[in-house]
Write an enzyme that holds these catalytic residues in place. Sequence first.
Site, short mmCIF file in Angstrom:
data_model
loop_
_atom_site.label_atom_id
_atom_site.label_comp_id
_atom_site.label_asym_id
_atom_site.label_seq_id
_atom_site.Cartn_x
_atom_site.Cartn_y
_atom_site.Cartn_z
N CYS A 95 0.82 -1.22 0.00
CA CYS A 95 0.00 0.00 0.00
C CYS A 95 0.85 1.27 0.00
O CYS A 95 0.36 2.34 -0.37
CB CYS A 95 -0.96 0.01 1.18
SG CYS A 95 -2.16 -1.32 1.11
N HIS A 112 -3.26 7.63 1.76
CA HIS A 112 -3.66 6.29 1.33
C HIS A 112 -5.08 6.06 1.84
O HIS A 112 -5.40 6.40 2.98
CB HIS A 112 -2.70 5.25 1.93
CG HIS A 112 -3.15 3.84 1.71
ND1 HIS A 112 -3.59 3.39 0.50
CD2 HIS A 112 -3.24 2.78 2.57
CE1 HIS A 112 -3.93 2.11 0.61
NE2 HIS A 112 -3.73 1.72 1.86
N ASN A 125 -10.06 0.24 -0.61
CA ASN A 125 -8.59 0.29 -0.52
C ASN A 125 -8.02 -0.32 -1.80
O ASN A 125 -8.12 -1.53 -2.01
CB ASN A 125 -8.15 -0.50 0.72
CG ASN A 125 -6.64 -0.46 0.93
OD1 ASN A 125 -5.89 -0.08 0.03
ND2 ASN A 125 -6.20 -0.89 2.10
O1 UT7 Z 1 -3.89 -0.62 3.38
C1 UT7 Z 1 -3.10 -1.49 4.09
C2 UT7 Z 1 -3.23 -1.30 5.52
N1 UT7 Z 1 -4.49 -1.79 5.99
C3 UT7 Z 1 -5.25 -1.02 6.72
O2 UT7 Z 1 -4.96 0.13 6.88
C4 UT7 Z 1 -6.44 -1.63 7.40
C5 UT7 Z 1 -6.44 -1.20 8.81
N2 UT7 Z 1 -7.50 -1.75 9.60
C6 UT7 Z 1 -8.80 -1.41 9.49
O3 UT7 Z 1 -9.16 -0.65 8.64
C7 UT7 Z 1 -9.77 -1.95 10.53
O4 UT7 Z 1 -9.04 -2.56 11.54
C8 UT7 Z 1 -10.79 -2.95 9.94
C9 UT7 Z 1 -11.79 -2.21 9.07
C10 UT7 Z 1 -10.07 -4.01 9.12
C11 UT7 Z 1 -11.58 -3.62 11.07
O5 UT7 Z 1 -12.17 -2.65 11.90
P1 UT7 Z 1 -12.01 -2.72 13.48
O6 UT7 Z 1 -12.81 -1.63 14.05
O7 UT7 Z 1 -10.54 -2.73 13.78
O8 UT7 Z 1 -12.68 -4.09 13.85
P2 UT7 Z 1 -12.05 -5.41 14.48
O9 UT7 Z 1 -11.08 -6.06 13.54
O10 UT7 Z 1 -11.56 -5.12 15.86
O11 UT7 Z 1 -13.35 -6.30 14.55
C12 UT7 Z 1 -14.49 -5.93 15.32
C13 UT7 Z 1 -15.58 -6.96 15.10
C14 UT7 Z 1 -15.07 -8.39 15.22
O12 UT7 Z 1 -16.06 -9.16 15.86
P3 UT7 Z 1 -15.93 -9.51 17.43
O13 UT7 Z 1 -14.64 -10.25 17.58
O14 UT7 Z 1 -15.95 -8.19 18.13
O15 UT7 Z 1 -17.15 -10.36 17.66
C15 UT7 Z 1 -14.95 -8.85 13.78
O16 UT7 Z 1 -15.09 -10.25 13.67
O17 UT7 Z 1 -16.10 -6.85 13.77
C16 UT7 Z 1 -16.10 -8.13 13.13
N3 UT7 Z 1 -15.98 -7.98 11.71
C17 UT7 Z 1 -17.02 -7.77 10.90
N4 UT7 Z 1 -18.35 -7.67 11.14
C18 UT7 Z 1 -19.17 -7.44 10.10
C19 UT7 Z 1 -14.85 -7.99 10.97
N5 UT7 Z 1 -15.14 -7.79 9.66
C20 UT7 Z 1 -16.49 -7.67 9.59
C21 UT7 Z 1 -17.40 -7.46 8.54
N6 UT7 Z 1 -18.71 -7.35 8.82
N7 UT7 Z 1 -17.00 -7.33 7.24
#
Ligand code: UT7
Length: 324
Positions: A114, A251, A281
């Site tokens: 990225c 980004h 992204n």
């Molecule tokens: O470009 C390269 C670099 N990459 C990035 O910059 C990505 C950086 N990270 C992010 O953008 C965020 O961390 C995400 C969007 C990937 C995830 O958001 P988050 O607020 O960090 O959520 P999380 O990973 O802590 O997950 C929270 C909950 C989890 O459920 P539990 O464990 O709380 O029950 C996940 O399983 O959200 C769940 N979850 C989803 N729920 C509905 C994860 N993906 C999804 C989904 N739909 N698509």
Amino acid sequence: MTMRAVVKGVGHYLPTRVVPNSEFEGKVETSDEWIRARTGIERRHFAADGETTSDLAAHAARAALVDAGLEPADLDAIIVATSTPDLTFPSVATMVQAKIGMTNGFAFDVQAVCAGFVFALANANALILSGQARRVLVIGAETFSRILDFEDRSTCVLFGDGAGALLLEAGEGQGTNADRGILATDLHSDGSYRDLLYVDGGVSTTGAAGHLRMQGNQIFRQAVEKLTETAHAALDKVALNGSDVDWIVPHQANIRIIEGTAKRMQVPMERVVVTVQDHGNTSAASIPLALSVGKARGQIKQGDLLVTEAIGGGLAWGAVVLRW
Ligand code: UT7
């Protein structure tokens, strides 16, 4: 007089197929509401069957050449930032060369995931400042849809396909931060973060392309801090700070990362180019797409001070300060 790599043209290309968040509902346990609230993404574009990264890159290249009023033969070099090449080799950049009908000069790919476009810009700047090239076309192009695991809700909803291109030309400046062109670059990587974001396949391991794996919340934790640090470091090199910035062109991974970084830099969101809602992204393509869309919207104008910043797999991260 000081040599500068000055923006001469910009362009982009998005595949015609638009995929709204609702298309993922029912396929994985997710919702439009969750995706919008947690990422800011509303839709993304996916390449058609048979449409490759070099196809997207060549469209963006042609658009940037038209914007610059130049022909392929006017270029000295093409650099493509990509992690999703058509083939293991040759490079996407040489394929673009052939597609646009450029037989002179040289072309190569840069792979910093990225952060790839920021790394490619720094390379193009170095080629121009060292006199090895006068005109360099810098492209970010990706087809991340090809490496997504469509059963993994935590990654498949985040990424999209696209390409953007920036044409840089050697110009003369006064050696001050009022010059047009690239004013400063700041690059970093730390391979100890390998397992946070990687693809579980490759030539010398599985022999297959593999799928993207990411510990998103761990990356999130690193992102705002590292992006703010690198943007400030690049600005510091030319005695500028957040209040001098007309546009952050970040980004486009997650609106919450974009907002968090802008807040720490004390730059209001009115001065941030945001395209994540429409593109998702697109990895190395996200910054040149945002530059091209930002110019087309009338946001970015000649003389504006821009900071681009990106972080991704590696981890690799960095920033470029340029005056448009
Ligand atoms: O470009 C390269 C670099 N990459 C990035 O910059 C990505 C950086 N990270 C992010 O953008 C965020 O961390 C995400 C969007 C990937 C995830 O958001 P988050 O607020 O960090 O959520 P999380 O990973 O802590 O997950 C929270 C909950 C989890 O459920 P539990 O464990 O709380 O029950 C996940 O399983 O959200 C769940 N979850 C989803 N729920 C509905 C994860 N993906 C999804 C989904 N739909 N698509």
